[in-house]
Write a protein that holds these residues in place. Structure first.
Motif, PDB file in Angstrom:
ATOM      1  N   GLU A   1      -5.771   3.742   6.410  1.00 26.93           N
ATOM      2  CA  GLU A   1      -4.674   4.383   7.144  1.00 26.93           C
ATOM      3  C   GLU A   1      -3.865   5.288   6.219  1.00 26.93           C
ATOM      4  O   GLU A   1      -3.430   6.364   6.604  1.00 26.93           O
ATOM      5  CB  GLU A   1      -3.775   3.322   7.780  1.00 26.93           C
ATOM      6  CG  GLU A   1      -4.453   2.653   8.967  1.00 26.93           C
ATOM      7  CD  GLU A   1      -3.603   1.547   9.591  1.00 26.93           C
ATOM      8  OE1 GLU A   1      -4.087   0.930  10.541  1.00 26.93           O
ATOM      9  OE2 GLU A   1      -2.482   1.298   9.112  1.00 26.93           O
ATOM     10  N   ARG A   2      -3.671   4.839   4.988  1.00 25.51           N
ATOM     11  CA  ARG A   2      -2.888   5.643   4.033  1.00 25.51           C
ATOM     12  C   ARG A   2      -3.643   6.927   3.701  1.00 25.51           C
ATOM     13  O   ARG A   2      -3.068   8.019   3.683  1.00 25.51           O
ATOM     14  CB  ARG A   2      -2.649   4.829   2.766  1.00 25.51           C
ATOM     15  CG  ARG A   2      -1.719   5.516   1.793  1.00 25.51           C
ATOM     16  CD  ARG A   2      -1.443   4.628   0.608  1.00 25.51           C
ATOM     17  NE  ARG A   2      -0.423   5.197  -0.252  1.00 25.51           N
ATOM     18  CZ  ARG A   2      -0.565   5.365  -1.554  1.00 25.51           C
ATOM     19  NH1 ARG A   2      -1.679   5.014  -2.153  1.00 25.51           N
ATOM     20  NH2 ARG A   2       0.414   5.874  -2.265  1.00 25.51           N
ATOM     21  N   THR A   3      -4.956   6.777   3.477  1.00 23.43           N
ATOM     22  CA  THR A   3      -5.756   7.948   3.153  1.00 23.43           C
ATOM     23  C   THR A   3      -5.752   8.949   4.301  1.00 23.43           C
ATOM     24  O   THR A   3      -5.715  10.161   4.095  1.00 23.43           O
ATOM     25  CB  THR A   3      -7.217   7.517   2.844  1.00 23.43           C
ATOM     26  OG1 THR A   3      -7.160   6.491   1.869  1.00 23.43           O
ATOM     27  CG2 THR A   3      -8.046   8.669   2.326  1.00 23.43           C
TER      28      THR A   3
ATOM     29  N   MET B   1      -6.553  -5.280   3.462  1.00 25.53           N
ATOM     30  CA  MET B   1      -6.236  -4.279   2.426  1.00 25.53           C
ATOM     31  C   MET B   1      -6.943  -2.969   2.716  1.00 25.53           C
ATOM     32  O   MET B   1      -6.348  -1.891   2.624  1.00 25.53           O
ATOM     33  CB  MET B   1      -6.725  -4.772   1.050  1.00 25.53           C
ATOM     34  CG  MET B   1      -5.833  -5.765   0.371  1.00 25.53           C
ATOM     35  SD  MET B   1      -6.588  -6.332  -1.175  1.00 25.53           S
ATOM     36  CE  MET B   1      -6.596  -4.851  -2.167  1.00 25.53           C
ATOM     37  N   ASP B   2      -8.223  -3.075   3.043  1.00 26.20           N
ATOM     38  CA  ASP B   2      -9.016  -1.864   3.285  1.00 26.20           C
ATOM     39  C   ASP B   2      -8.488  -1.106   4.494  1.00 26.20           C
ATOM     40  O   ASP B   2      -8.459   0.124   4.503  1.00 26.20           O
ATOM     41  CB  ASP B   2     -10.501  -2.228   3.481  1.00 26.20           C
ATOM     42  CG  ASP B   2     -11.146  -2.687   2.180  1.00 26.20           C
ATOM     43  OD1 ASP B   2     -10.541  -2.475   1.108  1.00 26.20           O
ATOM     44  OD2 ASP B   2     -12.249  -3.265   2.236  1.00 26.20           O
ATOM     45  N   ARG B   3      -8.038  -1.843   5.506  1.00 30.61           N
ATOM     46  CA  ARG B   3      -7.487  -1.185   6.699  1.00 30.61           C
ATOM     47  C   ARG B   3      -6.253  -0.348   6.303  1.00 30.61           C
ATOM     48  O   ARG B   3      -6.132   0.804   6.683  1.00 30.61           O
ATOM     49  CB  ARG B   3      -7.107  -2.234   7.750  1.00 30.61           C
ATOM     50  CG  ARG B   3      -6.533  -1.635   9.028  1.00 30.61           C
ATOM     51  CD  ARG B   3      -6.307  -2.699  10.093  1.00 30.61           C
ATOM     52  NE  ARG B   3      -5.129  -3.519   9.868  1.00 30.61           N
ATOM     53  CZ  ARG B   3      -3.879  -3.158  10.192  1.00 30.61           C
ATOM     54  NH1 ARG B   3      -3.658  -1.992  10.757  1.00 30.61           N
ATOM     55  NH2 ARG B   3      -2.863  -3.976   9.962  1.00 30.61           N
ATOM     56  N   HIS B   4      -5.378  -0.954   5.515  1.00 28.15           N
ATOM     57  CA  HIS B   4      -4.176  -0.213   5.101  1.00 28.15           C
ATOM     58  C   HIS B   4      -4.538   0.978   4.207  1.00 28.15           C
ATOM     59  O   HIS B   4      -3.940   2.046   4.319  1.00 28.15           O
ATOM     60  CB  HIS B   4      -3.190  -1.144   4.395  1.00 28.15           C
ATOM     61  CG  HIS B   4      -2.486  -2.065   5.337  1.00 28.15           C
ATOM     62  ND1 HIS B   4      -1.566  -1.626   6.254  1.00 28.15           N
ATOM     63  CD2 HIS B   4      -2.587  -3.397   5.529  1.00 28.15           C
ATOM     64  CE1 HIS B   4      -1.123  -2.637   6.973  1.00 28.15           C
ATOM     65  NE2 HIS B   4      -1.721  -3.729   6.547  1.00 28.15           N
TER      66      HIS B   4
ATOM     67  N   ALA C   1       0.812   0.598   9.375  1.00 27.55           N
ATOM     68  CA  ALA C   1       1.361  -0.372  10.327  1.00 27.55           C
ATOM     69  C   ALA C   1       1.108  -1.785   9.851  1.00 27.55           C
ATOM     70  O   ALA C   1       0.233  -2.023   9.036  1.00 27.55           O
ATOM     71  CB  ALA C   1       0.712  -0.165  11.688  1.00 27.55           C
ATOM     72  N   ARG C   2       1.830  -2.740  10.364  1.00 28.78           N
ATOM     73  CA  ARG C   2       1.626  -4.137   9.999  1.00 28.78           C
ATOM     74  C   ARG C   2       0.412  -4.693  10.686  1.00 28.78           C
ATOM     75  O   ARG C   2       0.028  -4.256  11.720  1.00 28.78           O
ATOM     76  CB  ARG C   2       2.832  -4.947  10.378  1.00 28.78           C
ATOM     77  CG  ARG C   2       3.986  -4.561   9.477  1.00 28.78           C
ATOM     78  CD  ARG C   2       5.030  -5.621   9.408  1.00 28.78           C
ATOM     79  NE  ARG C   2       5.782  -5.377   8.174  1.00 28.78           N
ATOM     80  CZ  ARG C   2       6.661  -6.235   7.680  1.00 28.78           C
ATOM     81  NH1 ARG C   2       6.859  -7.377   8.257  1.00 28.78           N
ATOM     82  NH2 ARG C   2       7.303  -5.969   6.583  1.00 28.78           N
TER      83      ARG C   2
ATOM     84  N   THR D   1       0.844  -1.205   0.000  1.00 30.07           N
ATOM     85  CA  THR D   1       0.000   0.000   0.000  1.00 30.07           C
ATOM     86  C   THR D   1       0.871   1.244   0.000  1.00 30.07           C
ATOM     87  O   THR D   1       0.647   2.185  -0.768  1.00 30.07           O
ATOM     88  CB  THR D   1      -0.914  -0.006   1.243  1.00 30.07           C
ATOM     89  OG1 THR D   1      -1.674  -1.208   1.249  1.00 30.07           O
ATOM     90  CG2 THR D   1      -1.859   1.190   1.242  1.00 30.07           C
ATOM     91  N   ARG D   2       1.875   1.230   0.855  1.00 30.45           N
ATOM     92  CA  ARG D   2       2.750   2.411   1.008  1.00 30.45           C
ATOM     93  C   ARG D   2       3.416   2.807  -0.309  1.00 30.45           C
ATOM     94  O   ARG D   2       3.540   3.993  -0.621  1.00 30.45           O
ATOM     95  CB  ARG D   2       3.822   2.106   2.068  1.00 30.45           C
ATOM     96  CG  ARG D   2       4.731   3.282   2.407  1.00 30.45           C
ATOM     97  CD  ARG D   2       5.807   2.875   3.405  1.00 30.45           C
ATOM     98  NE  ARG D   2       6.723   1.868   2.881  1.00 30.45           N
ATOM     99  CZ  ARG D   2       7.707   2.094   2.010  1.00 30.45           C
ATOM    100  NH1 ARG D   2       7.905   3.312   1.549  1.00 30.45           N
ATOM    101  NH2 ARG D   2       8.485   1.111   1.582  1.00 30.45           N
ATOM    102  N   ILE D   3       3.820   1.803  -1.100  1.00 29.02           N
ATOM    103  CA  ILE D   3       4.555   2.134  -2.333  1.00 29.02           C
ATOM    104  C   ILE D   3       3.628   2.441  -3.511  1.00 29.02           C
ATOM    105  O   ILE D   3       4.096   2.733  -4.598  1.00 29.02           O
ATOM    106  CB  ILE D   3       5.557   1.021  -2.712  1.00 29.02           C
ATOM    107  CG1 ILE D   3       4.847  -0.283  -3.092  1.00 29.02           C
ATOM    108  CG2 ILE D   3       6.555   0.791  -1.579  1.00 29.02           C
ATOM    109  CD1 ILE D   3       5.812  -1.394  -3.535  1.00 29.02           C
ATOM    110  N   GLY D   4       2.323   2.357  -3.294  1.00 26.61           N
ATOM    111  CA  GLY D   4       1.371   2.787  -4.326  1.00 26.61           C
ATOM    112  C   GLY D   4       1.012   1.732  -5.351  1.00 26.61           C
ATOM    113  O   GLY D   4       0.612   2.053  -6.475  1.00 26.61           O
ATOM    114  N   THR D   5       1.122   0.461  -4.970  1.00 25.27           N
ATOM    115  CA  THR D   5       0.738  -0.648  -5.863  1.00 25.27           C
ATOM    116  C   THR D   5      -0.716  -0.470  -6.316  1.00 25.27           C
ATOM    117  O   THR D   5      -1.580  -0.159  -5.501  1.00 25.27           O
ATOM    118  CB  THR D   5       0.873  -1.988  -5.097  1.00 25.27           C
ATOM    119  OG1 THR D   5       2.156  -2.027  -4.486  1.00 25.27           O
ATOM    120  CG2 THR D   5       0.680  -3.177  -6.009  1.00 25.27           C
ATOM    121  N   ASP D   6      -0.983  -0.688  -7.592  1.00 25.78           N
ATOM    122  CA  ASP D   6      -2.361  -0.551  -8.092  1.00 25.78           C
ATOM    123  C   ASP D   6      -3.147  -1.846  -7.966  1.00 25.78           C
ATOM    124  O   ASP D   6      -4.345  -1.828  -7.700  1.00 25.78           O
ATOM    125  CB  ASP D   6      -2.336  -0.144  -9.570  1.00 25.78           C
ATOM    126  CG  ASP D   6      -1.661   1.192  -9.774  1.00 25.78           C
ATOM    127  OD1 ASP D   6      -2.183   2.193  -9.252  1.00 25.78           O
ATOM    128  OD2 ASP D   6      -0.592   1.226 -10.424  1.00 25.78           O
TER     129      ASP D   6
END
Ligand SMILES: O=C[C@H](O)COP(=O)(O)O
Length: 251
Positions: free
Chosen positions: A242-244, A236-239, A250-251, A200-205
């Motif tokens: 958090e990113r948004t 996935m949705d949790r990450h 976090a792991r 998620t952090r690296i912006g994977t589509d």
């Protein structure tokens, strides 16, 4: 991030259909013919009919040789059979130019039949084990051939994972290169839930999984289970949330 799940046939695709609200793309492959093994045209058709119409079906064309004509015909077979994501594993391509030759032929064959279909050029994170093109060359192959997405998977499914071969900072560069030319970046390779923070952090589509949503985490002996798809999606949705929100993922 979109979730692509790879059933091995119609029966598992029906299980994916039960979890349809948790996934984005159903990916038809034949794991016993390789990491990106191609399934039969009639199986692609049956799976297209089995999953809800609003879920795109992807099909792999195989771990392909450097034979642009052969691969273009196979790609046409996949799109004619109802797939709208066509994935090509550049297994037999040892140079970027070979990858571009193959992908240009595939893009033409696919888009002449269905201009809206998306073509995915896939390299392998463990390319060093099989002697194929370097993972970081794949975004440029995608861009120069007119493919829509660059992807990495693992060629050898022996328990080693995407980040064992291509660490997160190199995957981040892969994503950056794909985005720089307007391509999507897709990552796979025995990905587990605890990889989702980095992905998620690296912006994977698009993240592609099979083993992680099979019982026992076993992509061969285990079957895809709808509750495991739902759990993976929840993580996935949790990450994503958090990113948004600007929180550290976090792991
Ligand atoms: O395209 C996705 C692959 O099928 C990933 O499978 P895997 O998670 O078992 O490595």
């Amino acid at each position: 991030m979109l979730l692509l799940i790879s059933p091995d046939g119609v029966e598992e695709a029906l299980d994916c259909a039960k979890a349809a609200q948790h996934l984005d793309i159903v990916d038809v492959k034949k794991p016993d013919e390789g990491s990106l093994g191609a399934n039969f045209p009639w199986i692609i058709r049956e799976i297209r009919e089995a999953v809800p119409a609003d879920k795109p079906v992807s099909a792999t064309v195989g771990d392909v040789p450097y034979k642009p004509g052969t691969v273009a015909q196979a790609a046409l077979g996949a799109v004619v059979s109802g797939a709208t994501y066509i994935k090509v594993g550049l297994y037999g391509c040892t140079t970027p130019d070979q990858g571009i030759d193959v992908m240009r032929a595939v893009v033409r064959a696919v888009k002449e039949h269905n201009p809206d279909a998306l073509v995915v050029a896939s390299g392998y994170a463990d390319a060093h084990r099989i002697g194929c093109v370097n993972p970081l060359a794949v975004p440029d192959i995608a861009a120069r051939s007119g493919a829509d997405a660059a992807m990495l998977d693992t060629a050898v499914k022996d328990g080693t994972r995407l980040f064992d071969h291509v660490p997160p900072d190199v995957c981040a560069e892969f994503v950056r290169l794909a985005h720089a030319s307007g391509r999507l970046a897709a990552l796979a390779g025995s990905v587990r839930q605890d990889d989702l923070g980095e992905l998620t952090r690296i912006g994977t589509d698009i993240v592609g999984v099979r083993g992680a949503v099979c019982e026992g985490g076993d992509r061969n002996a285990g079957r895809i289970r709808p509750h495991l798809v739902a759990a993976f999606r929840a993580e996935m949705d949790r990450h994503d949330r958090e990113r948004t929100a600007g929180l550290p993922t976090a792991r």
